[in-house]
Write an enzyme that holds these catalytic residues in place. Structure first.
Site, PDB file in Angstrom:
ATOM      1  CG  ASP A 130      -3.816  62.331  -4.880  1.00  0.00           C
ATOM      2  OD1 ASP A 130      -3.413  62.503  -3.724  1.00  0.00           O
ATOM      3  OD2 ASP A 130      -3.884  63.241  -5.729  1.00  0.00           O
ATOM      4  CG  ASP A 132      -5.657  67.517  -1.940  1.00  0.00           C
ATOM      5  OD1 ASP A 132      -6.185  68.564  -1.556  1.00  0.00           O
ATOM      6  OD2 ASP A 132      -5.224  66.648  -1.163  1.00  0.00           O
ATOM      7  NE  ARG A 175       3.374  72.625  -1.168  1.00  0.00           N
ATOM      8  CZ  ARG A 175       2.712  71.634  -1.747  1.00  0.00           C
ATOM      9  NH1 ARG A 175       1.638  71.890  -2.478  1.00  0.00           N
ATOM     10  NH2 ARG A 175       3.104  70.391  -1.584  1.00  0.00           N
ATOM     11  CB  SER A 218      -3.995  62.187   0.408  1.00  0.00           C
ATOM     12  OG  SER A 218      -3.922  63.565   0.147  1.00  0.00           O
ATOM     13  CG  ASP A 286      -3.918  65.104  -9.549  1.00  0.00           C
ATOM     14  OD1 ASP A 286      -3.684  66.309  -9.746  1.00  0.00           O
ATOM     15  OD2 ASP A 286      -3.793  64.575  -8.436  1.00  0.00           O
ATOM     16  CG  ASN A 289       3.705  62.820  -4.177  1.00  0.00           C
ATOM     17  OD1 ASN A 289       4.869  62.444  -4.036  1.00  0.00           O
ATOM     18  ND2 ASN A 289       2.851  62.906  -3.173  1.00  0.00           N
TER      19      ASN A 289
END
Length: 335
Positions: A130, A132, A175, A218, A286, A289
């Protein structure tokens, strides 16, 4: 020290002063639990890492881990010259012991993991990560929202998704819609100064030196993923594309969304493309997802992850540098 290992021999000196590096020592007692281990118990490897281990810490860990398991051998090993030595313990168990290992390791002042196989740094492999809060320290969409003074609005949608009230795809579109009209000039400095997660650069250098393939999958954005790709010399990146018109964000995402399932598909596709053995596949992230992708890999690693992610991941790095991933790739294989 004798070839047969007895935990009563360990004292307060550093572990490397008591065990020969990369040498496996059989346990003298062979069984350190009063609970009978079932015949279908499987071989696993406990790895203790993250600090300068003493013999006393290792002994306390073993005596405190009151589980139905059999001990077979123990080994002290070097994952990287800049990391403290790790300790691997070969055991047999018929139950899931990873949470108990993590808790007990924490009690003695280190981190603990359980490996079902021993992937090898020296053999070509694949790491898909990932971006972020994994490869970089920030969540890019949050930082863009702060720059544009719409953070609270974006955070409210994120909270809905985290509470399971909104699917990731819907959350992403909502978002991104909040970012409509933001000029690229406002976020260009963010792209140019992405803060890499501690240890990720050194980890990627070490993996590439040994012929590993590296990729990002990502739910973030290509604009930033490509910048990280350049910094880390990654083979490829997969992320979401923000639509841009007249040097401003339109508030839309182009093409298919990179969601949890897509991340897993990326891993499997790259494994086939690069002809990587299944036991040499790693994924780390983290957030929730990332769990599908982590499950698709032979070894899923939670990186400073949310509690649910740490609980479900095969292994976890909860403190310190991501270079510690090497602890999972450098355990000597017993002869």
């Amino acid at each position: 020290m004798q070839n047969v290992f007895d935990i009563s021999q360990l004292d307060v000196r550093p572990i490397e002063n008591q065990l020969t590096l990369a040498k496996w020592y059989p346990f003298e007692n062979g069984q350190c639990s009063d609970v009978k281990v079932e015949q279908n118990a499987t071989r696993r490897y406990i790895v203790l890492f993250g600090c300068e281990l003493t013999g006393s810490q290792v002994a306390k860990f073993i005596t405190s881990l009151d589980l139905p398991l059999a001990y077979h051998r123990i080994c002290c090993f070097e994952a990287h010259q800049s990391l403290p030595l790790g300790v691997a313990i070969e055991i047999s168990s018929s139950i899931d012991i990873k949470q108990s290992v993590r808790n007990t390791a924490s009690q003695v002042g280190c981190q603990g993991a359980v490996l079902h196989t021993l992937p090898q740094l020296s053999v070509a492999g694949l790491l898909v990560m990932d971006m972020d809060s994994t490869a970089i320290e920030i969540e890019c969409i949050d930082e863009i929202a702060r720059l544009a003074d719409v953070y609270d609005e974006v955070a409210a949608v994120t909270a809905q998704a985290m509470a399971g009230q909104l699917a990731f795809n819907d959350s992403l579109h909502q978002r991104v819609a909040k970012l409509k009209g933001i000029p690229l000039s406002l976020i260009e400095p963010l792209k140019a100064n992405l803060p890499l997660m501690a240890g990720i650069k050194a980890l990627c250098v070490e993996l590439k030196t040994h012929g590993w393939h590296l990729a990002i999958a990502s739910g973030g954005f290509t604009w930033f993923a490509q910048a990280v790709q350049a910094q880390l010399d990654l083979d490829c990146v997969f992320a979401n594309t923000l639509e841009i018109a007249d040097q401003h964000l339109t508030g839309k995402v182009l093409g298919d969304v990179v969601d949890a399932q897509k991340k897993a598909e990326v891993l499997k596709s790259l494994q086939a493309e690069f002809k990587i053995a299944p036991e040499q596949t790693l994924a780390m992230g983290d957030g929730a997802n990332d769990l599908v992708m982590m499950a698709a890999a032979d070894l899923g690693i939670a990186v400073h992850g949310k509690p649910k992610v740490v609980e479900q991941a095969d292994t976890a790095i909860c403190h310190g540098s991501l270079l510690q991933v090497l602890y999972f790739l450098t355990v000597p294989r017993p002869e």
